[in-house]
Design an enzyme around this catalytic site. Structure first.
Site, short mmCIF file in Angstrom:
data_model
loop_
_atom_site.label_atom_id
_atom_site.label_comp_id
_atom_site.label_asym_id
_atom_site.label_seq_id
_atom_site.Cartn_x
_atom_site.Cartn_y
_atom_site.Cartn_z
N HIS A 152 45.01 61.86 29.56
CA HIS A 152 43.62 61.27 29.85
C HIS A 152 43.13 61.69 31.36
CE1 HIS A 152 42.92 59.79 25.94
NE2 HIS A 152 43.76 58.65 26.03
N SER A 182 32.95 52.86 20.93
CA SER A 182 34.35 53.02 20.46
C SER A 182 35.51 52.34 21.16
CB SER A 182 34.77 54.47 20.40
OG SER A 182 35.95 54.73 19.73
S1 PPS Z 1 42.37 57.29 22.07
O1 PPS Z 1 42.72 55.90 22.23
O2 PPS Z 1 41.84 57.96 23.23
O3 PPS Z 1 43.44 58.24 21.41
O4 PPS Z 1 41.25 57.24 21.04
P1 PPS Z 1 40.65 58.60 20.40
O5 PPS Z 1 41.39 59.17 19.29
O6 PPS Z 1 40.16 59.39 21.48
O7 PPS Z 1 39.22 57.97 19.65
C1 PPS Z 1 39.35 57.41 18.87
C2 PPS Z 1 37.98 57.81 17.94
O8 PPS Z 1 38.16 58.68 16.95
C3 PPS Z 1 37.91 58.29 15.66
N1 PPS Z 1 38.83 59.03 14.96
C4 PPS Z 1 38.43 60.09 14.05
N2 PPS Z 1 37.22 60.87 13.94
C5 PPS Z 1 37.20 61.75 13.02
N3 PPS Z 1 38.37 62.27 12.38
C6 PPS Z 1 39.58 61.60 12.57
N4 PPS Z 1 40.43 62.13 12.00
C7 PPS Z 1 39.81 60.59 13.50
N5 PPS Z 1 40.55 59.94 14.09
C8 PPS Z 1 40.17 58.88 14.78
C9 PPS Z 1 38.06 56.77 15.86
O9 PPS Z 1 37.79 56.28 14.54
C10 PPS Z 1 37.47 56.34 16.89
O10 PPS Z 1 36.05 56.45 16.83
P2 PPS Z 1 35.28 55.05 16.33
O11 PPS Z 1 33.72 55.61 16.62
O12 PPS Z 1 35.76 54.15 17.04
O13 PPS Z 1 35.43 54.88 14.93
#
Ligand code: PPS
Length: 349
Positions: A152, A182
């Site tokens: 990150h 999020s």
């Molecule tokens: S982290 O902690 O930085 O690793 O989190 P990160 O994965 O960047 O972000 C989490 C958000 O991504 C959504 N998410 C997804 N969206 C679409 N497709 C897939 N496969 C997927 N996996 C995780 C997750 O739900 C979080 O977004 P929000 O808006 O909170 O739902």
């Protein structure tokens, strides 16, 4: 900071007791150095500022300690693939996609380790994973090639050997409104005593957020992707949501693993995109559990919430929306960067 490791043999000592002693000495020096840095609380967690980036201090994991150790000791290989992101921007999704694309000959979708293993285990962070708390991993040379890592960190704070190698970096970010929402929910999954939305919004707006300021994190990689398009690929969560097949082909080509005509005709791109979709991954047992995805980590299911573009409308008031969009517009002025805030509308930000 350079002085910290000047006389250290931590990466090259041969006896294990000497290694442990060196590591302890280094960690002590790093801790002393961290104590000199600007520090702020967001009402719940402490953040340390180093080279313009705010590092969260979560779960007794001194992220900044891992960042400094990785900077000094990680040895990048030209074939490495580094997934970089602002937190809560699609990291978990992109980890699944990159792992699946790169390893598709070894693991076809129906035999994918993703079916039983959390994406954050398959591709680990440098600062929060391999080097967390100043740990010095000894087995990175044995990882299958291309080695896959995540971070990150801001571009300017990437481990120096990454910046000096020609390994490929894929960066993903997301519009700030959905990103904040999020992050808010993610923090609530840590338990009680997390900041309320008003406080998170205030902190976020002034840059105090995990690996923030949000805009600086993005601009570093945006510029790098313009300067070195063959080494840095810039992606956006909203684009993946809008056209996953197009984005996957772009990604695979950039990584040096393009889909062949036969693979495309067989529907492999769609198969992988389906395996990595929110609906499939979220509902796998390994990703549904409240148990931490690794020792000392966050609950496995905290990485899957709603997975939509535009959910901010349900959580932010109009003045928050207007203000964050205005800040974003100002910060990105002249850069050419724009975000989508819904999948039908393109706002200039
Ligand atoms: S982290 O902690 O930085 O690793 O989190 P990160 O994965 O960047 O972000 C989490 C958000 O991504 C959504 N998410 C997804 N969206 C679409 N497709 C897939 N496969 C997927 N996996 C995780 C997750 O739900 C979080 O977004 P929000 O808006 O909170 O739902």
């Amino acid at each position: 900071m350079e002085e910290i490791f000047k006389n250290s043999k931590a990466s090259s000592s041969s006896s294990s007791s000497a290694l442990v002693k060196d590591q302890e000495e280094m960690n002590k020096k790093i801790e002393e150095f961290i104590a000199t840095l600007p520090v702020e609380s967001d009402g719940s967690a402490l953040f340390y500022q180093f080279k313009g980036c705010w590092y969260p201090n979560l779960f007794s994991v001194l992220t900044i300690q891992g960042t400094i150790t990785a900077d000094l000791l990680f040895k990048a290989q030209d074939s490495d693939i580094i997934l970089a992101s602002t937190p809560k921007s699609g990291t978990t999704w992109l980890k699944s996609l990159i792992f699946s694309i790169v390893n598709r000959k070894r693991f076809p979708p129906n035999k994918s380790p993703l079916l039983t293993t959390h994406p954050h285990i398959l591709i680990q962070f440098l600062e929060i994973g391999h080097y967390r708390n100043g740990n010095i991993p000894r087995n990175l040379d044995q990882l299958p090639k291309p080695r896959l890592f995540a971070t990150h960190s801001h571009y300017a704070s990437l481990p120096r050997s990454i910046r000096h190698s020609s390994c490929r970096i894929v960066y993903i970010c997301r519009n700030p409104l959905d990103n904040l929402v999020s992050l808010y929910h993610f923090r609530r999954s840590f338990g009680k005593n997390q900041p309320e939305m008003d406080t998170m919004y205030e902190n976020y707006s002034r840059g105090l957020t995990d690996f923030g300021p949000f805009w600086d994190n993005i601009l570093g990689y945006w510029q790098a992707s313009l300067d070195k398009p063959e080494e840095v690929l810039f992606m956006k969560y909203e684009d993946l949501k809008e056209d996953i097949v197009f984005e996957m082909k772009r990604l695979a080509k950039f990584l040096g693993f393009p889909f062949s005509v036969e693979e495309e005709n067989e529907g492999l791109v769609e198969e992988i995109s389906s395996l990595c979709s929110f609906e499939i991954l979220k509902n796998l047992e390994v990703n549904q559990t409240h148990k931490p995805y690794r020792e000392g980590g966050v609950s496995a299911n905290a990485f899957y919430r709603k997975g939509e573009v535009g959910d901010f409308m349900n959580h932010l008031n109009p003045s928050m929306v207007e203000n964050l969009m205005k800040i974003t517009q100002e910060k990105f002025a002249g850069s050419g960067l724009v975000f989508k805030y819904s999948l039908n509308k393109l706002h200039n930000s």
